[in-house]
Structures are given as structure tokens and as C-alpha cells.
Scaffold this active site. Structure first.
Site, mmCIF file in Angstrom:
data_model
loop_
_atom_site.group_PDB
_atom_site.id
_atom_site.type_symbol
_atom_site.label_atom_id
_atom_site.label_comp_id
_atom_site.label_asym_id
_atom_site.label_seq_id
_atom_site.Cartn_x
_atom_site.Cartn_y
_atom_site.Cartn_z
ATOM 1 N N CYS A 54 11.664 106.679 36.611
ATOM 2 C CA CYS A 54 10.878 106.106 35.524
ATOM 3 C C CYS A 54 11.411 106.526 34.161
ATOM 4 O O CYS A 54 11.541 107.730 33.900
ATOM 5 C CB CYS A 54 9.417 106.548 35.676
ATOM 6 S SG CYS A 54 8.375 106.107 34.273
ATOM 7 N N TYR A 185 11.489 95.199 29.519
ATOM 8 C CA TYR A 185 10.420 94.757 30.420
ATOM 9 C C TYR A 185 9.897 93.388 30.008
ATOM 10 O O TYR A 185 9.546 92.559 30.860
ATOM 11 C CB TYR A 185 9.271 95.772 30.417
ATOM 12 C CG TYR A 185 9.580 97.043 31.164
ATOM 13 C CD1 TYR A 185 9.269 97.167 32.517
ATOM 14 C CD2 TYR A 185 10.193 98.117 30.529
ATOM 15 C CE1 TYR A 185 9.552 98.331 33.209
ATOM 16 C CE2 TYR A 185 10.486 99.282 31.218
ATOM 17 C CZ TYR A 185 10.161 99.383 32.557
ATOM 18 O OH TYR A 185 10.457 100.525 33.244
#
Length: 349
Positions: A54, A185
Site C-alpha cells: 500500500c 487511482y
């Protein structure tokens, strides 16, 4: 709406859920305000839970290491994949975190609120006495590592959030977050063509902006590393391995952007950055978890990560990563990225 589990709603733009637990761990916990409770800075009181895959958690591992906070709070590492419920401790013996005893990070959130309604995210700071999450506000968390945990910083630790630069830094970090960290994203989870095209243009406009900024200065804020560099690095480290193909951020690869590629290698080769970066876990997370983007869940073998160790020549711009300070020492025992998973390691699955 979309989320990092990979759900993309057709016809929609990506919007990140930013409603995090805003409690803070403070040198003076009485400074907590509003709905944000203050918790005391206290050695051995908390456990930082991360996942190497992450980018938001990678920030916390880098800052913790740069500041030498390993002796102040421990770190638990989740595996690279998760289901709709939670990140899991599948890398640990028996699939349980050895300190918390949990199989899932979700258990720490439920220990705080049995009906916790939002996403279970990393990084998270967990209170050991109660085994309940304190905060998962990743942006504030690392700033607090710099400003609230100073009593536990190592000798020679860098000032990652210099007071005289904070106004400019906040503006730079805001643009890096909205346009680059979150911009990839926005491209990857776009649910329709126009939303994707707009996200693509925004992302590369911002990448061109930071590239121009870095042409004449070694780091984003000048001659030494700051948190702004940490925040940009975690996206750049994932760019060619994931975002270029998986998220369709494919105008150019990082390796085709000379200034940013040199800058990224400079950071990668600095203690605290490359030694917290695990390329196989990064790829496994995105290509397996985002099953609607990659239904086969096949993980690419490439790209070749050995190029991260090639000369960058950024030292010609002057400056020094730690200024008058010193680099951190060796990675803490048990927290090492396996040699086969770092730059130049095996890419087999």
C-alpha cells in the site's frame, strides 16, 4: 464511487472515501480538539500496522525508519492481498499478528467500534492495552511522527517537516496528493471514457509540474529530503510496475521521464526508501485485489527492477538527503524486505 478493493461503478468518476478516524497521538494529549481525541505519546504503547503493497502505508514505514522510531513503537505487516472485509496477517506464523493476536486488522477496528462502518485501511496505529485502533488518518499520522514523537527520534534524524517551509510544503503536498497520489487511482478506477481522459490529463499535467520543479533542485523542497518527497516517492515506485499498465497511466513510463526517473532512483538508493519497497508484494496486491480491472488475476513478471540501482547523477545538483544529519542504520530485525523481493531480485511467481 469506487474503492481500493477494485470496484468500479460504470459511468462514474473515482472518489476516495477520506473519512478516517481523526484521533491523534500527541506529546500533549490535551491538545486534542473537537471529535479528535488526543492520545499520549508513549514508548511501547502502540503498534503501527502496515502493508508493504500500500502506498499510503509505505509512507509510514519510510518516515518511521528515517526518524528512527522503531524503538518507540513496533510494526505489524499485513500480506499484500485482502478480501472485502479486511487486510489480513497471513505473512505471520499461523496467520496471526504475533503482538495483537489478530488474524485481521478488522478486529482492531471492531475493538474500538463493534459496528465500525467504513473501510479497514492501512496504515493504522493500534493501542496495545486495548488492542483497538487509535487512528488510520495516514496524512496526519506521518506529520505527527515528525512533530509529536521528537523525544524518540534517533540522533541525526532529518527534519521532515521544517517549520519555515510548512506553508509551501502544505501546498506542494496537497497538489501531489490530489493530482498524483490520488490521480493514478482516478485514472484506474474511472468508470467511463471522459472521466478517464480528464483524470489522465490532470495526472500528467501534475507529473510535468513536479518534473519541472525538480530540474534545478535535488528534492521537492530544496537540498534535503522532506515528507513531500516521501509522499511523491511511493507513487513513483509503483508507476511502471502497476500504474502505467494496470491503471492505464500510459503516456510515458517513469523510466521515460528523465528528471523524475533520476529523482526516484536517488530516493530509492537512500536508506529508508528502497529498503522498504517490495515490488512483488506491490504487484500482487494490485493485480489480484482489483479483480474487476484484472479478472484473470495474473500478475505480470516484469518490469526489470534492477534498473532502480543504476546511477542517477542527482548529486550533481548539490544538497544532501539528510542535511547535517545522518542516514538511518540497518533495517530492524524481522522488518527487512527479502533480498529476492527488492530491486534486482527474482520476479518469478
Amino acid at each position: 464511487m469506487s474503492n481500493e478493493n477494485g470496484y468500479v461503478e460504470p459511468g462514474k468518476s473515482f472518489e476516495r472515501d477520506t473519512n478516517y478516524i481523526e484521533d491523534r497521538i500527541l506529546a500533549d494529549p490535551a491538545r486534542g480538539s473537537g471529535t479528535a481525541q488526543g492520545w499520549p505519546v508513549e514508548a511501547d504503547r502502540y503498534r503501527l500496522v502496515v502493508a508493504r503493497a500500500c502506498p499510503w502505508a509505505n509512507r509510514a514505514t519510510i518516515v518511521r525508519r528515517l526518524l528512527g522510531l522503531e524503538s518507540a513503537f513496533s510494526m505489524g505487516i499485513c500480506g499484500p492481498t485482502h478480501d472485502q472485509r479486511s487486510w489480513t496477517f497471513d505473512l505471520d506464523p499461523g496467520g496471526r499478528d504475533p503482538v495483537l493476536g489478530y488474524e485481521r486488522l478488522q478486529e482492531a477496528f471492531f475493538a474500538r467500534d463493534p459496528e465500525y462502518p467504513r473501510g479497514i485501511t492501512v496504515p493504522a496505529m493500534v493501542d496495545l492495552p486495548t488492542k483497538a485502533v487509535v487512528t488510520n488518518d495516514f496524512a496526519q499520522m506521518t506529520l505527527d511522527f515528525s512533530t509529536e514523537w521528537t523525544a524518540f527520534h534517533r540522533d541525526g534524524a532529518p527534519d521532515l517537516y521544517p517549520e519555515h517551509l510548512r506553508d509551501e510544503m502544505d501546498d506542494v503536498m496537497k497538489r501531489v496528493y490530489t493530482e498524483i497520489n490520488n490521480g493514478v487511482y482516478r485514472c484506474g478506477f474511472a468508470g467511463e471514457q471522459d472521466a478517464y481522459a480528464q483524470a489522465y490529463d490532470r495526472l500528467f499535467t501534475a507529473l510535468d509540474w513536479v518534473s519541472e520543479r525538480l530540474e534545478t533542485r535535488r528534492y521537492l523542497m530544496g537540498d534535503t529530503i522532506t515528507e513531500a518527497d516521501v509522499r511523491l516517492f511511493t507513487t513513483l515506485a509503483r508507476f511502471d510496475a502497476v500504474y502505467h499498465g494496470h491503471f492505464k497511466c500510459n503516456r510515458t513510463k517513469l523510466t521515460e521521464m528523465p528528471v523524475l526517473w533520476g529523482y526516484a532512483r536517488d530516493l530509492f538508493q537512500t536508506p529508508g526508501f528502497g529498503d522498504t519497497t517490495d515490488f512483488p508484494q506491490i504487484k500482487r496486491h494490485y493485480y489480484v485485489v482489483h479483480a474487476d480491472i484484472n479478472p484473470t488475476q495474473v500478475v505480470p513478471v516484469g518490469p526489470d527492477t534492477s534498473v532502480w540501482l543504476t546511477p542517477h547523477h542527482r548529486e550533481e545538483l548539490g544538497g544532501s538527503p539528510f542535511g547535517d544529519g545522518t542516514p538511518p542504520g540497518p533495517v530492524a530485525a524481522g522488518e527487512e524486505v527479502p533480498e529476492s523481493e527488492g530491486a534486482g531480485g527474482s520476479t518469478s511467481y
